[in-house]
Design a protein around this motif. Structure first.
Motif, PDB file in Angstrom:
ATOM      1  N   PHE A 103     -23.365   3.977  22.823  1.00  0.00           N
ATOM      2  CA  PHE A 103     -22.559   3.738  21.563  1.00  0.00           C
ATOM      3  C   PHE A 103     -23.293   3.016  20.425  1.00  0.00           C
ATOM      4  O   PHE A 103     -24.051   2.269  20.698  1.00  0.00           O
ATOM      5  CB  PHE A 103     -21.233   2.965  21.793  1.00  0.00           C
ATOM      6  N   THR A 104     -23.115   3.529  19.369  1.00  0.00           N
ATOM      7  CA  THR A 104     -23.412   2.744  17.892  1.00  0.00           C
ATOM      8  C   THR A 104     -22.508   1.532  17.642  1.00  0.00           C
ATOM      9  O   THR A 104     -21.341   1.872  17.604  1.00  0.00           O
ATOM     10  CB  THR A 104     -23.792   3.866  16.781  1.00  0.00           C
ATOM     11  N   ILE A 105     -23.135   0.491  17.458  1.00  0.00           N
ATOM     12  CA  ILE A 105     -22.383  -0.846  17.030  1.00  0.00           C
ATOM     13  C   ILE A 105     -22.466  -1.116  15.988  1.00  0.00           C
ATOM     14  O   ILE A 105     -23.636  -1.507  15.326  1.00  0.00           O
ATOM     15  CB  ILE A 105     -22.536  -1.854  18.119  1.00  0.00           C
ATOM     16  N   ARG A 106     -21.230  -1.561  15.088  1.00  0.00           N
ATOM     17  CA  ARG A 106     -21.087  -2.299  13.841  1.00  0.00           C
ATOM     18  C   ARG A 106     -20.842  -3.644  13.976  1.00  0.00           C
ATOM     19  O   ARG A 106     -19.591  -3.664  14.577  1.00  0.00           O
ATOM     20  CB  ARG A 106     -20.556  -1.561  12.953  1.00  0.00           C
ATOM     21  N   GLU A 107     -21.403  -4.598  13.934  1.00  0.00           N
ATOM     22  CA  GLU A 107     -20.853  -5.816  14.184  1.00  0.00           C
ATOM     23  C   GLU A 107     -20.436  -6.652  12.829  1.00  0.00           C
ATOM     24  O   GLU A 107     -20.813  -6.213  11.732  1.00  0.00           O
ATOM     25  CB  GLU A 107     -22.112  -6.780  14.653  1.00  0.00           C
ATOM     26  N   GLY A 108     -19.731  -7.994  13.098  1.00  0.00           N
ATOM     27  CA  GLY A 108     -19.452  -8.708  11.753  1.00  0.00           C
ATOM     28  C   GLY A 108     -18.355  -7.946  11.007  1.00  0.00           C
ATOM     29  O   GLY A 108     -18.356  -8.077   9.778  1.00  0.00           O
ATOM     30  N   VAL A 109     -17.519  -6.972  11.483  1.00  0.00           N
ATOM     31  CA  VAL A 109     -16.551  -6.214  10.696  1.00  0.00           C
ATOM     32  C   VAL A 109     -15.573  -7.111  10.061  1.00  0.00           C
ATOM     33  O   VAL A 109     -15.235  -8.103  10.791  1.00  0.00           O
ATOM     34  CB  VAL A 109     -15.940  -5.271  11.739  1.00  0.00           C
ATOM     35  N   ALA A 110     -15.364  -6.498   8.834  1.00  0.00           N
ATOM     36  CA  ALA A 110     -14.368  -7.422   8.082  1.00  0.00           C
ATOM     37  C   ALA A 110     -14.699  -9.076   7.901  1.00  0.00           C
ATOM     38  O   ALA A 110     -13.657  -9.554   7.647  1.00  0.00           O
ATOM     39  CB  ALA A 110     -12.859  -7.216   8.727  1.00  0.00           C
ATOM     40  N   GLY A 111     -15.917  -9.281   8.071  1.00  0.00           N
ATOM     41  CA  GLY A 111     -16.115 -10.807   7.774  1.00  0.00           C
ATOM     42  C   GLY A 111     -15.848 -11.675   9.004  1.00  0.00           C
ATOM     43  O   GLY A 111     -15.628 -12.779   8.741  1.00  0.00           O
ATOM     44  N   ILE A 112     -15.549 -11.178  10.058  1.00  0.00           N
ATOM     45  CA  ILE A 112     -15.282 -11.683  11.443  1.00  0.00           C
ATOM     46  C   ILE A 112     -16.629 -11.665  12.257  1.00  0.00           C
ATOM     47  O   ILE A 112     -16.881 -10.593  12.706  1.00  0.00           O
ATOM     48  CB  ILE A 112     -14.084 -11.177  12.219  1.00  0.00           C
ATOM     49  N   PRO A 113     -17.170 -12.652  12.693  1.00  0.00           N
ATOM     50  CA  PRO A 113     -18.347 -12.587  13.665  1.00  0.00           C
ATOM     51  C   PRO A 113     -18.223 -12.036  14.951  1.00  0.00           C
ATOM     52  O   PRO A 113     -19.024 -11.441  15.320  1.00  0.00           O
ATOM     53  CB  PRO A 113     -18.662 -14.135  13.827  1.00  0.00           C
ATOM     54  N   THR A 114     -16.957 -12.229  15.390  1.00  0.00           N
ATOM     55  CA  THR A 114     -16.754 -11.826  16.880  1.00  0.00           C
ATOM     56  C   THR A 114     -16.038 -10.079  16.633  1.00  0.00           C
ATOM     57  O   THR A 114     -15.839  -9.586  17.705  1.00  0.00           O
ATOM     58  CB  THR A 114     -15.889 -12.395  17.616  1.00  0.00           C
ATOM     59  N   ALA A 115     -15.900  -9.658  15.519  1.00  0.00           N
ATOM     60  CA  ALA A 115     -15.160  -8.369  15.472  1.00  0.00           C
ATOM     61  C   ALA A 115     -16.244  -7.109  15.359  1.00  0.00           C
ATOM     62  O   ALA A 115     -17.530  -7.237  14.882  1.00  0.00           O
ATOM     63  CB  ALA A 115     -14.434  -8.044  14.229  1.00  0.00           C
TER      64      ALA A 115
END
Length: 552
Positions: A90-102
């Motif tokens: 899987f390709t991961i995009r981290e820090g989604v919506a300005g949330i470090p654990t999203a």
């Protein structure tokens, strides 16, 4: 949604009071598609594959349980889950919506796009040694999985890996997106994921949540939506004994707001529910508190009434400030949740798949353990469910008296969505409580997660292989669900995720919690690592104790 507290709380989000319009919508699929031989063979193959992954599922459940992290602080949990997903392509995009654990994990290409979600966070002061049917904290005072959120991602990812295997082999088009419910207990993230565009290209959302049965539902929520607001007051410090007349107590403003709200509560609709905690009451008694804050949840049945309740709260806060000569310095939105509305065609399809799966085969030890937990919290000692619960459908508005909230509601108004409830916990528990953590790293949780993974996977097969099912879901979404109701976020344009929440609690307890992180390289399961014999009940003398090597 559950036969545990989860049933009362999340199935509050799965029940409906919407009537079909007299204007005929496009035809909707209301039963599962005929099971042709190819589809039947695929489903049989997937169920067998998921059974073969039982150890993976079990260790996933146990690993996340051992982290026990609170909302917005799910760093170990997210690191572990994204590591598993990366290892599986899987390709991961981290820090989604300005949330470090999203994060969002994506695999595949083309339509349909299936989004799989589940929550991550735990409950304050819910630390509990699993497998012990009485209160025995692993880290006294620490957080733990007293809602069972350690199990949902295991359900989704087990299902996704089984489906991915078939998609690769049979060259089936489609995209899998896996995402986390960060800080669900604070209703803190999903509206921001929507605002970030995570669900713009999604065809179907399959959400999973722990329960005590295998079940889903459709329609408008029997529960509530809410807005979560922190009111911050500013006053003037002074010596509380030497010159109190020179002070203006921000704590007085907080207390008067609470008193005023409790008087006003009598004159609110019966459906309204609200709760508060004082987050800052000053520093020490001999200093007039120059700052104080109180955190409110305002719950109602729809966007308009939630906004109305919030406005009343604002007016009470302003009045408290005027009475005390203080200032309402700010009001900060910490979270929000729309009431949910869930897809009838997808829920009916999943229910047919649930009938193929059935509930796990509980052992005598499982039942004895469940009854012991129920007895411990003075619940009905019925043991574990042995019959599949029915599909939950419409409930008239007149019977909706409100209840729990979940920010999956925001997502449900942006794409066809259902919530799968899976049987990884014990019925008749209080919810948000240490007792709800007892079973969550035991064979009960493991078997329930495997059953849930099968329900997700079989429904994913139907979505991938039956385009008319997706069409029916969107017909319901456009012509019934959103025909007269349009989504407007409760969060304001200036609001940002409250990612600072729970930092102090984890800073205090994480060093001790780390000592008990599960190591699957050394132990086959978490109970083995802790030295717990399953099931461990109260001793003959009534004492609550684990085996001697539990806390080594």
């Amino acid at each position: 949604m559950h036969l545990t507290r989860h049933l009362s709380c999340l199935f509050a989000l799965l029940v409906c009071a919407v009537t079909l319009s007299a204007q005929k919508p496009a035809p909707m699929l209301t039963t599962a598609p005929p099971l042709d031989p190819k589809l039947a063979a695929l489903k049989a193959e997937v169920m067998k594959d998921i059974d073969s992954r039982a150890q993976f599922t079990q260790q996933f459940v146990d690993q996340v349980f051992s982290f026990g992290e609170l909302g917005f602080q799910e760093f170990e949990t997210s690191k572990y889950i994204t590591g598993v997903l990366k290892a599986n392509g899987f390709t991961i995009r981290e820090g989604v919506a300005g949330i470090p654990t999203a994060w969002v994990a994506t695999w595949g290409s083309g339509k349909p796009v299936i989004a799989l979600g589940s929550d991550l966070d735990g409950i304050p002061q819910a630390s509990q040694i699993p497998g012990v049917a009485c209160h025995l904290a692993l880290v006294p005072g620490g957080p733990g999985h007293g809602e069972g959120h350690n199990s949902g991602q295991a359900v989704n990812i087990t299902a996704a890996l089984a489906i991915k295997k078939i998609m690769e082999r049979d060259h089936i088009k489609g995209t899998l997106k896996i995402w986390p419910g960060v800080a669900e207990e604070q209703l803190g993230s999903k509206a921001y994921l929507v605002r970030d565009g995570v669900f713009k290209d999604v065809d179907i959302v399959l959400f999973s949540h722990v329960s005590s049965n295998l079940q889903t539902g459709w329609g408008a929520s029997q529960g509530s939506g809410l807005v979560s607001v922190l009111y911050n007051f500013e006053g003037q410090a002074a010596h509380a004994a030497g010159a109190p007349w020179r002070g203006r107590s921000a704590l007085d403003a907080v207390e008067l707001m609470d008193v005023g709200w409790n008087f006003r509560r009598e004159h609110l609709r019966l459906q309204a529910r609200s709760h508060y905690v004082i987050r800052n009451g000053g520093d020490q008694p001999n200093v007039v508190p120059p700052t104080a804050s109180v955190w409110y949840y305002f719950r109602e049945l729809d966007y308009k009434t939630i906004k109305g309740l919030w406005a009343i709260g604002d007016s009470v806060a302003q009045g408290a400030a005027m009475m005390t000569g203080t200032r309402l310095a700010s009001e900060r939105v910490l979270g929000s949740a729309w009431p949910g509305h869930f897809s009838k065609p997808i829920a009916e399809d999943m229910t047919e798949n649930i009938k193929l799966i059935g509930l796990p085969k509980w052992t005598a030890d499982d039942q004895r353990f469940a009854r012991a937990i129920q007895k411990e919290v003075k619940g009905d000692s019925t043991g574990l469910d042995t019959a599949i619960a029915p599909l939950i459908g419409d409930v008239p508005d007149s019977l909706n008296m409100g209840g729990g909230s979940d920010d999956i509601g925001d997502i449900s108004w942006n794409a066809p969505t259902i919530v799968l409830l899976f049987p990884s916990n014990v019925p008749n528990l209080p919810g948000h409580h240490w007792s709800d953590a007892i079973a969550m790293a035991t064979p009960i949780a493991h078997k329930g997660a495997t059953a849930g993974a099968k329900a997700q996977a079989l429904t994913m097969i139907d979505i991938l292989m039956t385009p008319s099912l997706v069409d029916s879901a969107w017909s319901y979404f456009k012509n019934v669900q959103t025909k007269t109701v349009k989504y407007e976020p409760l969060i304001r344009p200036e609001d940002r995720p409250a990612t600072d929440l729970n930092t102090d609690i984890l800073a205090r307890y994480r060093p001790e919690m780390k000592k008990f992180y599960y190591d699957p390289k050394k132990f086959p399961n978490y109970l083995a690592q802790l030295g717990i014999a399953y099931p461990t009940l109260r001793k003959a003398d009534g004492s609550c104790a684990a085996t001697p090597n539990t806390l080594q």
